[in-house]
Design an enzyme around this catalytic site. Structure first.
Site, mmCIF file in Angstrom:
data_model
loop_
_atom_site.group_PDB
_atom_site.id
_atom_site.type_symbol
_atom_site.label_atom_id
_atom_site.label_comp_id
_atom_site.label_asym_id
_atom_site.label_seq_id
_atom_site.Cartn_x
_atom_site.Cartn_y
_atom_site.Cartn_z
ATOM 1 N N ALA A 65 1.016 -1.324 0.169
ATOM 2 C CA ALA A 65 -0.032 0.074 0.071
ATOM 3 C C ALA A 65 0.917 1.362 0.082
ATOM 4 O O ALA A 65 2.158 1.251 0.333
ATOM 5 C CB ALA A 65 -0.861 0.036 1.502
ATOM 6 N N GLY A 109 0.432 -5.035 0.888
ATOM 7 C CA GLY A 109 -0.703 -5.206 0.331
ATOM 8 C C GLY A 109 -0.584 -5.912 -0.895
ATOM 9 O O GLY A 109 -1.403 -6.437 -1.603
ATOM 10 N N GLU A 112 -0.672 -9.286 -0.446
ATOM 11 C CA GLU A 112 -2.067 -9.608 -0.073
ATOM 12 C C GLU A 112 -2.938 -9.565 -1.449
ATOM 13 O O GLU A 112 -3.908 -10.615 -1.249
ATOM 14 C CB GLU A 112 -2.372 -8.518 0.787
ATOM 15 C CG GLU A 112 -1.900 -8.869 2.478
ATOM 16 C CD GLU A 112 -2.054 -7.941 3.252
ATOM 17 O OE1 GLU A 112 -1.743 -6.687 2.887
ATOM 18 O OE2 GLU A 112 -2.507 -8.071 4.496
ATOM 19 N N GLU A 132 5.051 -4.962 6.926
ATOM 20 C CA GLU A 132 4.521 -4.001 7.639
ATOM 21 C C GLU A 132 5.187 -3.714 9.232
ATOM 22 O O GLU A 132 4.900 -2.573 9.598
ATOM 23 C CB GLU A 132 2.780 -4.419 7.803
ATOM 24 C CG GLU A 132 2.070 -4.427 6.403
ATOM 25 C CD GLU A 132 2.316 -5.397 5.635
ATOM 26 O OE1 GLU A 132 3.104 -6.536 5.995
ATOM 27 O OE2 GLU A 132 1.252 -5.757 4.865
HETATM 28 N N1 DAK Z 1 4.756 3.162 -0.669
HETATM 29 C C1 DAK Z 1 4.793 4.427 -1.374
HETATM 30 N N2 DAK Z 1 5.898 4.555 -1.959
HETATM 31 C C2 DAK Z 1 6.804 3.458 -2.156
HETATM 32 C C3 DAK Z 1 6.393 2.178 -1.649
HETATM 33 C C4 DAK Z 1 5.176 2.013 -0.845
HETATM 34 N N3 DAK Z 1 5.073 1.072 -0.265
HETATM 35 N N4 DAK Z 1 7.568 1.280 -1.983
HETATM 36 C C5 DAK Z 1 8.443 1.932 -2.834
HETATM 37 N N5 DAK Z 1 7.852 3.220 -2.860
HETATM 38 C C6 DAK Z 1 8.667 4.451 -3.768
HETATM 39 C C7 DAK Z 1 9.947 4.807 -2.926
HETATM 40 O O1 DAK Z 1 9.457 5.812 -2.068
HETATM 41 C C8 DAK Z 1 10.738 5.422 -4.089
HETATM 42 O O2 DAK Z 1 10.095 6.661 -4.369
HETATM 43 P P1 DAK Z 1 10.932 8.055 -4.604
HETATM 44 O O3 DAK Z 1 11.688 8.075 -3.313
HETATM 45 O O4 DAK Z 1 11.706 7.770 -5.638
HETATM 46 O O5 DAK Z 1 10.052 8.993 -4.755
HETATM 47 C C9 DAK Z 1 10.296 4.689 -5.239
HETATM 48 O O6 DAK Z 1 9.102 3.815 -4.832
HETATM 49 C C10 DAK Z 1 11.495 3.377 -5.572
HETATM 50 O O7 DAK Z 1 11.537 2.977 -4.206
HETATM 51 P P2 DAK Z 1 13.087 2.579 -3.655
HETATM 52 O O8 DAK Z 1 14.070 3.693 -4.082
HETATM 53 O O9 DAK Z 1 13.052 2.371 -2.184
HETATM 54 O O10 DAK Z 1 13.679 1.422 -4.468
HETATM 55 P P3 DAK Z 1 14.692 0.281 -3.954
HETATM 56 O O11 DAK Z 1 14.607 -0.543 -5.119
HETATM 57 O O12 DAK Z 1 15.672 0.908 -3.094
HETATM 58 O O13 DAK Z 1 13.777 -0.753 -2.765
HETATM 59 C C11 DAK Z 1 11.818 -1.978 -1.932
HETATM 60 C C12 DAK Z 1 12.686 -1.252 -3.025
HETATM 61 C C13 DAK Z 1 10.588 -2.332 -2.401
HETATM 62 C C14 DAK Z 1 12.592 -2.942 -1.067
HETATM 63 C C15 DAK Z 1 11.730 -0.429 -0.846
HETATM 64 O O14 DAK Z 1 10.988 0.600 -2.001
HETATM 65 C C16 DAK Z 1 10.707 -0.844 -0.035
HETATM 66 O O15 DAK Z 1 11.216 -1.464 1.110
HETATM 67 N N6 DAK Z 1 9.443 -0.434 -0.066
HETATM 68 C C17 DAK Z 1 8.471 -0.266 1.083
HETATM 69 C C18 DAK Z 1 7.948 -1.774 1.066
HETATM 70 C C19 DAK Z 1 6.965 -1.898 2.159
HETATM 71 O O16 DAK Z 1 7.174 -1.762 3.389
HETATM 72 N N7 DAK Z 1 5.658 -2.321 1.951
HETATM 73 C C20 DAK Z 1 4.561 -2.537 2.827
HETATM 74 C C21 DAK Z 1 3.719 -1.277 2.718
HETATM 75 S S1 DAK Z 1 2.462 -1.349 4.143
HETATM 76 C C22 DAK Z 1 -5.024 -1.346 5.136
HETATM 77 C C23 DAK Z 1 -4.665 -2.540 5.172
HETATM 78 C C24 DAK Z 1 -3.397 -3.016 4.555
HETATM 79 C C25 DAK Z 1 -2.671 -2.118 4.271
HETATM 80 C C26 DAK Z 1 -2.857 -0.721 4.270
HETATM 81 C C27 DAK Z 1 -3.883 -0.166 4.786
HETATM 82 N N8 DAK Z 1 -6.279 -1.015 5.712
HETATM 83 C C28 DAK Z 1 -7.307 -1.876 6.129
HETATM 84 C C29 DAK Z 1 -6.519 0.475 5.813
HETATM 85 C C30 DAK Z 1 -0.993 -2.478 3.600
HETATM 86 C C31 DAK Z 1 -0.031 -1.898 4.036
HETATM 87 C C32 DAK Z 1 1.381 -2.016 3.283
HETATM 88 O O17 DAK Z 1 1.213 -2.699 2.214
#
Ligand code: DAK
Length: 258
Positions: A65, A109, A112, A132
Site C-alpha cells: 500500500a 498489500g 496480499e 508491515e
Molecule cells: N509506498 C509508497 N512509495 C513506495 C513504496 C510504498 N509501499 N514502495 C516504494 N515506494 C517508492 C519509494 O518511496 C521511491 O520513491 P521516490 O523516493 O523515488 O519518490 C520509489 O518507490 C522507489 O523505491 P526505492 O528507492 O525504495 O527502491 P529500492 O529498489 O531501493 O527498494 C523496496 C525497493 C521495495 C525494497 C523498497 O521500496 C521498500 O521497502 N518499499 C516499501 C515496502 C513496504 O514496506 N511495503 C509494505 C507497505 S504497508 C489497510 C490494509 C493494509 C494495508 C494498508 C491499509 N487498511 C485495512 C486500511 C497495507 C499496508 C502495506 O502494504
C-alpha cells in the site's frame, strides 16, 4: 472510465490488468485500486472474458500500500474512510478465475492482493513479504490469515514477525505460488494458463473456483458435501453433455457456457 494507473488489455477470452505506477514500484494508492475495482466490475459483466491476469512490472508486482498516502491517518479516519477495503475486496469478490503473474516485489498489500487471486505464477525474480512490522503496523488485508493458510503457521509467523522477503523458490516450495518460470516467460505462461481456463465452460470454472474457496470456511465434511451437490448440479448443463460427448467422439469440446 479512463485509467491512469493501470492498463487493461484483452486477448480473446483473457483480460490483463497491469498495475502501472512504475515510479512508486506500483504502490497501491486509492486511485489505482479504484481503477482495478472498476476494471474487474467491467470484466465480470463481460461474457466474452473467461479469465483475468493481474500483473505488475518486471521490478515490482506491487511494493505494498502507498505508505505516503496512508501515513497521516488516525484510527478513526482509517476505520471510517478505509481507502482500501472496498477496492481491495473487489479482487476477493471477483467470481471469474483470476491469476496473479508476479515478478519482482510483492510486499505488504502487494503480497496480499496476489494471495486474493486464485493462484500465483511467479517469475524467478519474485520476492514475497509482509514487511508491515518494519513500519510499526501489521498486515491488514488478509496477510496474516491467507499467508498462514498458504504456507503454514511457522513460515507465516517468520514472514510477518521478521518482515523478511521470501524468494520465489522458497515460495514455491512452501505452496504460496503454483509455479515459477523464467522472468522472460512469465506473461506467456500466465496467458497460456489463462487461455486454457477461458476456453473451459465459464460457469463450470466459476463454480469450481467458488467450491475451492468455500472450503476455507467449512469443515472437510461440509466441504465435501458442498462439492458433491455442485458436481451433481452440473449434469443439468449443456456443457456437461458437450464435454463428455466430445471425449467419447474423440474431438475438442465446444462449450457454450450453458
Ligand atoms: N509506498 C509508497 N512509495 C513506495 C513504496 C510504498 N509501499 N514502495 C516504494 N515506494 C517508492 C519509494 O518511496 C521511491 O520513491 P521516490 O523516493 O523515488 O519518490 C520509489 O518507490 C522507489 O523505491 P526505492 O528507492 O525504495 O527502491 P529500492 O529498489 O531501493 O527498494 C523496496 C525497493 C521495495 C525494497 C523498497 O521500496 C521498500 O521497502 N518499499 C516499501 C515496502 C513496504 O514496506 N511495503 C509494505 C507497505 S504497508 C489497510 C490494509 C493494509 C494495508 C494498508 C491499509 N487498511 C485495512 C486500511 C497495507 C499496508 C502495506 O502494504
Amino acid at each position: 472510465m479512463a485509467y491512469k494507473l493501470i492498463d487493461l488489455t484483452r486477448d480473446g477470452g483473457v483480460a490483463i490488468i497491469q498495475l502501472d505506477r512504475p515510479k512508486a514500484l506500483n504502490a497501491l494508492n486509492t486511485e489505482m485500486m479504484s481503477e482495478v475495482a472498476d476494471a474487474l466490475t467491467t470484466l465480470e459483466a463481460d461474457d466474452g472474458i473467461g479469465c483475468v491476469i493481474l500483473t505488475g512490472s518486471e521490478k515490482a508486482f506491487a511494493a505494498g500500500a502507498d505508505i505516503k498516502e496512508m501515513s497521516d491517518n488516525n484510527y478513526l479516519s482509517i476505520y471510517k474512510n478505509d481507502p482500501f477495503e472496498e477496492n481491495h475486496c473487489s479482487i476477493e469478490r471477483f467470481r471469474k478465475p483470476i491469476i496473479a503473474a508476479v515478478a519482482g516485489y510483492a510486499l505488504g498489500g502487494g503480497c496480499e492482493i496476489a494471495m486474493m487471486c486464485d493462484f500465483i505464477i511467479a517469475a524467478d525474480n519474485a520476492k514475497f513479504g509482509q514487511p508491515e512490522i518494519n513500519l510499526g503496523v501489521m498486515p491488514g488485508i488478509g496477510g496474516t490469515q491467507r499467508l498462514m493458510r498458504a504456507v503454514g503457521k511457522a513460515k507465516a509467523m517468520d514472514m510477518c514477525l521478521t518482515g523478511r522477503m521470501m524468494p520465489a523458490e522458497e515460495a514455491e516450495r512452501a505452496g504460496l505460488v503454483s509455479r515459477i518460470v523464467k522472468l522472460d516467460d512469465l506473461m506467456s505462461t500466465a496467458k497460456e494458463a489463462a487461455s486454457k481456463i477461458a476456453n473451459q465452460s465459464q460457469p463450470v470454472a466459476m463454480i469450481t473456483k467458488e467450491t475451492v474457496n468455500a472450503g476455507f470456511n467449512m469443515t472437510l465434511d461440509q466441504g465435501i458435501r458442498f462439492e458433491r451437490r455442485l458436481f451433481q448440479s452440473l449434469f443439468t448443463t449443456q456443457d456437461q453433455k458437450e464435454g463428455m460427448a466430445a471425449f467419447i467422439e474423440k474431438r475438442k469440446p465446444h462449450f457454450k457456457n450453458k
